[in-house]
Design an enzyme around this catalytic site. Structure first.
Site, PDB file in Angstrom:
ATOM      1  N   HIS A 148      42.681  38.731  43.842  1.00  0.00           N
ATOM      2  CA  HIS A 148      41.834  39.928  43.863  1.00  0.00           C
ATOM      3  C   HIS A 148      41.045  40.015  45.149  1.00  0.00           C
ATOM      4  O   HIS A 148      40.005  40.644  45.208  1.00  0.00           O
ATOM      5  CB  HIS A 148      40.899  39.945  42.652  1.00  0.00           C
TER       6      HIS A 148
HETATM    7  S1  FES Z   1      39.987  36.757  43.611  1.00  0.00           S
HETATM    8 FE1  FES Z   1      40.379  36.853  41.480  1.00  0.00          FE
HETATM    9  S2  FES Z   1      41.118  34.869  41.135  1.00  0.00           S
HETATM   10 FE2  FES Z   1      40.691  34.794  43.261  1.00  0.00          FE
END
Ligand code: FES
Lengths: 690, 176
Positions: free
Chosen positions: B141
């Protein structure tokens, strides 16, 4: 389950649900308001006991499946790891393994009760047949569960039982191949048995729901065998039957706990602590005790197909019981002849069970045939005939009359029944112990062991000396695969500290790797490492030892046993004697004689041993006086070595023994107090009903 | 429990029922305990989670290696002068999870960053040498960590965790 109920919950939220799903009404009408005959005796509590056992088996089974690996190479080991490493794994495994026996024990009582009191008669035929279906499913489940630990008896039991189907004309071989998923019992067989062993208990639970449904439609039978007529004949299920059942359950749990904590291997077979070996069949293949009567019937018939047919018929015939016995009187209490024949039948079944555990030779075969005829004669001749010729005694007018007639002497009956139950359990269950036939080895003398009995503990000094003997002598040929160095510091073990265990481990060279260059390398042992084996593989071990690999010693004291014989095995149940293995091992280590007795010769490459079955052992005399020096001044004699190394090997086989016995004592104290409380509560609840 | 005879002493009867109920509750709780405790790691797993030793000598400046301890990937980075410089000079107030670089490495071993390579957002493995901060980038993410393993941008709430470890010598550490 007996039609719509007028029960209405008072809580508005529950009311809301009840209008949409009348589940509270169902529960109320089935398990609270449900009228139960007031004259039920304690034999009727076995329904509740069985429900509890089913729930317990499913619960412990689901948990064990979380830790078990259904693979031919890993299954045996994973079971050992459950018992050794998983928190309370030994408890869960004992509960599940002994639980299977208890389940069958309870179901047999339940079935005999049905038989005695005519609970299969109109209008309860479907109820009875559902019960027979449950019993068949239980047998299939129990059999497949026994295969999962993948020991010698698992493997050969699976082979023998699946081969039963090869008796089917024309399709036999194809059916067997289909069951195996291969050319012999192997990994695919284990995998599918695991899958089905997980599935079937839920099928059983489904049929149990039908069984209970049918029960609640027809109503319970009762010892008098007359249907309830007025309100006075019944009491509401809750609290009366609920409390009584719970008292029955708590008494049964005491019996169950005796096995779990003190006699976990009493009903098992020592051979099943030897990993499955497709090349060697154990001397005596014996199924678990609960199949023994049918196994005896199978073996009594000299024709393969006929034997299989007879065995299955012995169970299927139960489905036809409601029509074979057409007598109008239900309860054998009022049928003087049927009552006698019932007890004869019980004895026939127990004797068949005993014969099933004996080798099929000589008198046993003849006795087996006679008893097989008796078994079928009971259903096909005695019961139909009695229905015609017997004059029953007069029945009581109502259940209430029956209760009044025998309000005295009730406690005495209950007590004697409980006693009979325990004795019968010990006798019948113990018959499996006889499975080990004598094979020409002397009976080892019973030794006194610090770890025997309900308060048994390992002698730390003996464990430490035994470890020294193993390290300096046995480990030259024998591996100890299930013991890690960290175990030396475990509570209930030899009592070393973490640091001592680490130092002990560091003396060993352990093969590790591959490293970044892809090469294997040696490093000093760590506590997480296991004792390294003396040979790289089984072939090397066999080659260096005259063609037979020296067995792993981790489980040796549980994998060996000797015949105790009747009536010794009955006493063993009460005295908690579980030390056949250590007694045997100790005796074999001391049983070497340089010169065989006159007239006895042993083959080339073997040695004479007084206690080894057949007397010719491949292992040369391993211990001699003065070979190992002890720091604590214990005598350097073979007798002492044998005792210490056996104690040590008992610990390697049962590292949780002390924990098991300690928790067992706590459980016993609790259960006895609880059963007493339940008893008095039950008396109070029933005070108004008598 | 209304059916017991009214001739009974109510207090004695109630005591019996309460005692039985209490004993049942105790028994049930004691039974549940092992059924739940079995879910915890078993003894072999715990033993396998013992400390490990890692030789740092083969890791050149600017390189990093991944080792496993207790089933978790541990990044060991040999940081360059530039990376150390960046890690030390950033203003703490600009960090979402303020922590000086000195609190994340061992004194005197500034060039070695040892962190558990598990994104503090939802557990993916960040990729080393990626992202805008000369540190780690999590592809799941988009969380970005700097050359000290501190969260700089993205949904992760905290810095990469530092496992317990110690220098046995200048080129050898023990993790755990
Ligand atoms: S940014 Fe969501 S798990 Fe690493």
């Amino acid at each position: 389950m007996s039609g719509p109920s007028d029960f209405q919950p008072s809580n508005p939220a529950l009311k809301w649900i009840e209008r949409r799903l009348p589940i509270f009404g169902l529960i109320h009408s089935s398990f609270v308001a449900y009228p139960t005959p007031r004259n039920l005796n304690y034999w009727w509590t076995f329904g509740a006991i069985l429900s509890m056992m089913l729930a317990l088996q499913i619960l412990t089974g689901v948990i064990l499946a979380m830790h078990y690996t259904p693979h031919a190479d890993l299954a045996f080991k994973s079971v050992e790891l459950i018992v050794r490493d998983v928190n309370y794994g030994w408890l869960l495994r004992n509960m599940h393994a002994c639980g299977a026996s208890m389940f069958f024990f309870a179901v047999y009582i339940h079935m005999f009760r049905g038989l005695y009191y005519g609970s299969y008669k109109e209008p309860r035929e479907v109820l009875w047949i559902l019960g027979v279906i449950i019993y068949l499913l239980m047998m299939a489940t129990g059999f497949m569960g026994y295969v999962l630990p993948w020991g010698q008896m698992s493997f050969w039991g699976a082979t023998v039982i699946t081969n039963l189907f090869s008796a089917v004309p024309y399709f036999g071989e194809s059916i067997v191949t289909l069951l195996w998923g291969g050319y012999s019992v192997g990994n695919p067989t284990l995998n599918r048995f695991f899958s089905l062993h997980y599935l079937l208990p839920f099928v059983i639970a489904g049929v149990v729901v039908l069984h209970v449904w049918a029960l609640h439609v027809a109503g319970q039978n009762n010892p008098a065998g007359v249907e309830p007529k007025t309100e006075k004949d019944t009491v509401p299920f809750t609290p009366h039957a609920t409390i009584k059942d719970m008292f029955g359950v708590s008494c049964f749990l005491i019996f169950f706990a005796w096995f779990i904590f003190y006699m976990p291997n009493y009903l098992g077979d020592a051979d099943n602590y030897i990993p499955a070996n497709p090349g060697v069949t154990p001397a005596h293949i014996v199924p678990e005790w609960y199949y023994l009567p049918f196994y005896a019937i199978l073996r009594s018939i000299p024709n393969k197909l006929a034997g299989v047919v007879a065995m299955f018929s012995a169970i299927i015939i139960l489905c036809f019981l409601p029509w074979l016995d057409s007598a109008r009187t239900r309860s054998s209490k009022y049928r003087p002849l049927a009552k006698q024949f019932f007890w004869i039948f019980v004895v026939v079944c127990i004797l068949l069970g005993y014969l099933g555990s004996q080798p099929p030779e000589g008198i046993y075969v003849i006795a087996g045939r006679i008893l097989t005829v008796c078994y079928f004669a009971y259903f096909l001749i005695v019961l139909p005939l009695l229905a015609r010729i017997e004059t029953p005694r007069p029945l009581p007018n109502s259940i209430a009359d029956d209760v009044l007639a025998k309000s005295k002497g009730r406690a005495a009956t209950a007590a004697s029944m409980l006693l009979a139950l325990v004795v019968a359990g010990g006798l019948f269950a113990g018959s499996t112990q006889n499975a080990k036939a004598e094979e020409g080895g002397d009976t080892p003398p019973a030794q006194s062991w610090s770890f025997s009995g309900p308060f048994g503990k390992y002698d730390r000094g003996s464990l430490q000396r035994g470890l020294k003997v193993y390290k300096e002598v046995c480990s030259a040929c024998h591996s100890l695969n299930y013991i890690a160095f960290r175990n030396l510091a475990d509570p209930g073990g030899p009592g070393y500290s973490e640091a001592q265990a680490a130092a002990f481990a560091a003396e060993y060279k352990i093969k590790d790797g591959p490293n970044d260059q892809g090469e294997m390398f040696e490093r000093p042992g760590r506590t997480a490492d296991y004792f390294p084996a003396p040979f790289p593989n089984e072939q090397a071990a066999a080659a260096a030892n005259g063609g037979k690999a020296p067995p792993d010693l981790s489980l040796m004291t549980k994998a060996r046993s000797y015949k105790r014989g009747f009536p010794q095995f009955v006493f063993d149940f009460f005295t908690q004697y579980q030390e056949q293995g250590p007694d045997y091992l100790d005796a074999v280590l001391q049983g070497f004689e340089d010169k065989p007795p006159a007239g006895v010769t042993v083959p080339e490459g073997t040695y004479y041993n007084k206690y080894f079955p057949g007397h010719a052992i491949k292992m040369p005399k391993p211990l001699s006086d003065g070979q190992v020096t002890f720091d604590d001044g214990a005598p350097a004699t073979v007798k002492q070595y044998a005792h210490d190394v056996t104690t040590f090997l008992m610990w390697t086989a049962e590292p949780r023994l002390e924990e098991r016995k300690r928790i067992g004592m706590q459980v016993f104290v609790f259960l006895i107090i609880f059963a007493l409380l339940m008893y008095f509560t039950k008396r109070k609840v029933w005070a108004g009903a008598h | 429990m209304t059916t017991a005879s009214s001739a009974d002493h109510p207090t004695r009867r109630d005591f019996l029922f309460v005692a039985t109920g209490a004993a049942a509750a105790v028994g049930a709780a004691a039974t549940v305990w092992p059924l739940v405790a079995q879910m915890n790691p078993d003894a072999a797993t715990i033993a396998a989670g013992a400390p490990i030793q890692v030789d740092l000598a083969p890791i050149a400046e600017g390189q990093d290696i991944k080792v496993f301890w207790r089933g978790k990937p541990i990044y060991i980075s040999h940081r360059t002068k530039k990376q150390i410089q960046e890690a030390q000079s950033v203003a703490l107030s600009s960090l979402p999870d303020p922590q000086p670089d000195s609190a994340r490495v061992k004194a005197g071993h500034d060039q070695w960053l040892v962190v558990i390579g598990i994104c503090t957002h939802l557990g993916c493995i960040p990729i080393a040498h990626e992202g805008n901060y000369d540190g780690f980038f999590c592809p799941c993410h988009g969380s970005q960590y700097d050359s000290s393993g501190r969260i700089r941008q993205g949904p992760a709430p905290a810095n990469l965790a530092v496992p317990p470890y110690a220098f046995l010598s200048d080129t050898k550490i023990q993790i755990g």
